[in-house]
Design a protein around this motif. Structure first.
Motif, PDB file in Angstrom:
ATOM      1  N   HIS A 188       0.824  -1.215   0.000  1.00 37.88           N
ATOM      2  CA  HIS A 188       0.000   0.000   0.000  1.00 37.88           C
ATOM      3  C   HIS A 188       0.856   1.262   0.000  1.00 37.88           C
ATOM      4  CE1 HIS A 188      -4.091  -1.644   0.394  1.00 37.88           C
ATOM      5  NE2 HIS A 188      -3.512  -2.633   1.058  1.00 37.88           N
ATOM      6  N   ASP A 189       2.160   1.105  -0.279  1.00 43.19           N
ATOM      7  CA  ASP A 189       3.107   2.231  -0.326  1.00 43.19           C
ATOM      8  C   ASP A 189       3.181   2.992   0.990  1.00 43.19           C
ATOM      9  OD1 ASP A 189       3.928   1.764  -2.998  1.00 43.19           O
ATOM     10  OD2 ASP A 189       2.115   2.773  -3.721  1.00 43.19           O
ATOM     11  N   VAL A 190       3.042   2.267   2.098  1.00 42.79           N
ATOM     12  CA  VAL A 190       3.183   2.862   3.424  1.00 42.79           C
ATOM     13  C   VAL A 190       4.635   2.659   3.864  1.00 42.79           C
ATOM     14  CG1 VAL A 190       2.453   2.760   5.839  1.00 42.79           C
ATOM     15  CG2 VAL A 190       0.772   2.426   3.997  1.00 42.79           C
ATOM     16  N   THR A 191       5.299   3.741   4.250  1.00 42.37           N
ATOM     17  CA  THR A 191       6.686   3.683   4.689  1.00 42.37           C
ATOM     18  C   THR A 191       6.766   3.104   6.102  1.00 42.37           C
ATOM     19  OG1 THR A 191       7.238   5.604   3.361  1.00 42.37           O
ATOM     20  CG2 THR A 191       8.752   5.060   5.157  1.00 42.37           C
ATOM     21  N   ILE A 192       7.612   2.103   6.265  1.00 41.86           N
ATOM     22  CA  ILE A 192       7.849   1.524   7.587  1.00 41.86           C
ATOM     23  C   ILE A 192       8.887   2.376   8.290  1.00 41.86           C
ATOM     24  CG2 ILE A 192       8.743  -0.492   8.819  1.00 41.86           C
ATOM     25  CD1 ILE A 192       7.459  -2.189   6.544  1.00 41.86           C
ATOM     26  N   VAL A 193       8.545   2.860   9.485  1.00 40.23           N
ATOM     27  CA  VAL A 193       9.430   3.715  10.268  1.00 40.23           C
ATOM     28  C   VAL A 193      10.457   2.876  11.012  1.00 40.23           C
ATOM     29  CG1 VAL A 193       9.503   5.367  12.192  1.00 40.23           C
ATOM     30  CG2 VAL A 193       7.649   5.479  10.519  1.00 40.23           C
ATOM     31  N   GLU A 194       9.995   1.731  11.542  1.00 43.11           N
ATOM     32  CA  GLU A 194      10.889   0.829  12.271  1.00 43.11           C
ATOM     33  C   GLU A 194      10.287  -0.569  12.269  1.00 43.11           C
ATOM     34  OE1 GLU A 194      12.661   0.075  16.767  1.00 43.11           O
ATOM     35  OE2 GLU A 194      12.010   2.082  16.233  1.00 43.11           O
ATOM     36  N   GLY A 195      11.186  -1.566  12.282  1.00 41.44           N
ATOM     37  CA  GLY A 195      10.760  -2.932  12.440  1.00 41.44           C
ATOM     38  C   GLY A 195      10.692  -3.688  11.129  1.00 41.44           C
ATOM     39  N   PRO A 196      10.292  -4.924  11.292  1.00 37.31           N
ATOM     40  CA  PRO A 196       9.907  -5.590  12.520  1.00 37.31           C
ATOM     41  C   PRO A 196      11.061  -5.627  13.534  1.00 37.31           C
ATOM     42  CG  PRO A 196       9.179  -6.879  10.629  1.00 37.31           C
ATOM     43  CD  PRO A 196      10.074  -5.780  10.114  1.00 37.31           C
ATOM     44  N   ALA A 197      10.689  -5.387  14.781  1.00 40.99           N
ATOM     45  CA  ALA A 197      11.655  -5.355  15.871  1.00 40.99           C
ATOM     46  C   ALA A 197      10.982  -5.807  17.167  1.00 40.99           C
ATOM     47  CB  ALA A 197      12.216  -3.945  16.043  1.00 40.99           C
ATOM     48  N   GLU A 198      11.775  -6.391  18.056  1.00 40.30           N
ATOM     49  CA  GLU A 198      11.239  -6.843  19.343  1.00 40.30           C
ATOM     50  C   GLU A 198      11.121  -5.654  20.292  1.00 40.30           C
ATOM     51  OE1 GLU A 198      12.667  -9.824  22.793  1.00 40.30           O
ATOM     52  OE2 GLU A 198      12.580 -10.714  20.764  1.00 40.30           O
ATOM     53  N   LYS A 199       9.971  -5.557  20.952  1.00 41.17           N
ATOM     54  CA  LYS A 199       9.663  -4.483  21.898  1.00 41.17           C
ATOM     55  C   LYS A 199       9.046  -5.097  23.152  1.00 41.17           C
ATOM     56  CE  LYS A 199      10.869  -1.264  19.044  1.00 41.17           C
ATOM     57  NZ  LYS A 199      11.915  -0.309  19.283  1.00 41.17           N
ATOM     58  N   LEU A 200       8.815  -4.278  24.153  1.00 41.44           N
ATOM     59  CA  LEU A 200       8.152  -4.728  25.375  1.00 41.44           C
ATOM     60  C   LEU A 200       6.790  -4.070  25.468  1.00 41.44           C
ATOM     61  CD1 LEU A 200       8.432  -6.477  27.880  1.00 41.44           C
ATOM     62  CD2 LEU A 200       9.375  -4.500  29.064  1.00 41.44           C
ATOM     63  N   LEU A 229       6.845  -8.144  22.418  1.00 41.03           N
ATOM     64  CA  LEU A 229       6.121  -7.978  21.162  1.00 41.03           C
ATOM     65  C   LEU A 229       7.102  -8.009  19.998  1.00 41.03           C
ATOM     66  CD1 LEU A 229       4.035  -4.777  22.091  1.00 41.03           C
ATOM     67  CD2 LEU A 229       3.197  -7.141  22.113  1.00 41.03           C
ATOM     68  N   MET A 230       6.631  -8.430  18.853  1.00 42.11           N
ATOM     69  CA  MET A 230       7.330  -8.216  17.594  1.00 42.11           C
ATOM     70  C   MET A 230       6.501  -7.163  16.868  1.00 42.11           C
ATOM     71  SD  MET A 230       9.935  -8.786  15.735  1.00 42.11           S
ATOM     72  CE  MET A 230      10.650 -10.159  16.630  1.00 42.11           C
ATOM     73  N   SER A 231       7.116  -5.997  16.584  1.00 36.41           N
ATOM     74  CA  SER A 231       6.351  -4.838  16.137  1.00 36.41           C
ATOM     75  C   SER A 231       6.879  -4.239  14.849  1.00 36.41           C
ATOM     76  CB  SER A 231       6.408  -3.736  17.208  1.00 36.41           C
ATOM     77  OG  SER A 231       5.852  -4.184  18.424  1.00 36.41           O
ATOM     78  N   VAL A 232       5.973  -3.595  14.127  1.00 34.87           N
ATOM     79  CA  VAL A 232       6.310  -2.774  12.976  1.00 34.87           C
ATOM     80  C   VAL A 232       5.612  -1.421  13.185  1.00 34.87           C
ATOM     81  CG1 VAL A 232       4.407  -3.656  11.541  1.00 34.87           C
ATOM     82  CG2 VAL A 232       6.424  -2.685  10.451  1.00 34.87           C
ATOM     83  N   TYR A 233       6.350  -0.329  12.878  1.00 30.25           N
ATOM     84  CA  TYR A 233       5.854   1.030  13.083  1.00 30.25           C
ATOM     85  C   TYR A 233       5.721   1.750  11.749  1.00 30.25           C
ATOM     86  CZ  TYR A 233       7.365   0.599  17.988  1.00 30.25           C
ATOM     87  OH  TYR A 233       7.540   0.203  19.288  1.00 30.25           O
ATOM     88  N   PHE A 234       4.673   2.574  11.633  1.00 28.57           N
ATOM     89  CA  PHE A 234       4.432   3.380  10.441  1.00 28.57           C
ATOM     90  C   PHE A 234       3.558   4.561  10.830  1.00 28.57           C
ATOM     91  CE2 PHE A 234       1.375   0.009  10.843  1.00 28.57           C
ATOM     92  CZ  PHE A 234       0.154   0.607  10.594  1.00 28.57           C
ATOM     93  N   ARG A 235       3.356   5.474   9.893  1.00 26.75           N
ATOM     94  CA  ARG A 235       2.537   6.657  10.163  1.00 26.75           C
ATOM     95  C   ARG A 235       1.282   6.642   9.286  1.00 26.75           C
ATOM     96  NH1 ARG A 235       5.172   9.576  13.725  1.00 26.75           N
ATOM     97  NH2 ARG A 235       7.434   9.443  13.767  1.00 26.75           N
TER      98      ARG A 235
END
Length: 126
Positions: free
Chosen positions: A88-100, A106-112
């Motif tokens: 969907h052409d959404v830019t991933i800011v961070e991840g996948p990465a392990e978080k708490l 958690l295994m997380s992916v961040y976007f806006r």
């Protein structure tokens, strides 16, 4: 008092239609018009209420578009979420990465989203 979870959050947005489009098509949420001109996005047993930054009266006085930062939990593998975001052409800011998270790792992916709110989508790691 026993507080056990969230019912909903409210996002202040510049363009309700753009927000509805994004969350429906990218994350598969369901839009509902609760009353004329008042929209929300539903998923599981929760919802995101949308507050139009230009026209809606505000109970929360200092809310502004782009100030949201929240985490959604899914059973869809985060790698699949990341692939869908890219499709969907959404830019991933961070991840996948392990978080708490609240109850563990958690295994997380961040976007806006269209208003620049930071959205985290996660899998709970057991």
């Amino acid at each position: 008092m026993n507080i056990y979870g969230f019912d909903h959050i409210v996002l202040c947005v510049r363009d309700v239609n753009a927000t509805l489009e994004f969350y429906q098509h990218v994350l598969g949420m369901t839009a509902r018009e609760e009353r004329p001109g008042k929209w929300s996005l539903h998923f599981g047993s929760s919802k995101i209420s949308l507050q139009d930054a230009l026209t809606a009266p505000r109970l929360a006085e200092k809310t502004v578009p782009g100030s949201g930062n929240f985490c959604l939990v899914t059973d869809t593998p985060v790698e699949d979420v990341a692939e869908r975001l890219r499709a969907h052409d959404v830019t991933i800011v961070e991840g996948p990465a392990e978080k708490l998270g609240a109850v563990g790792k958690l295994m997380s992916v961040y976007f806006r989203d269209p208003d620049e709110n930071l959205v985290e989508v996660s899998n709970r790691l057991i």
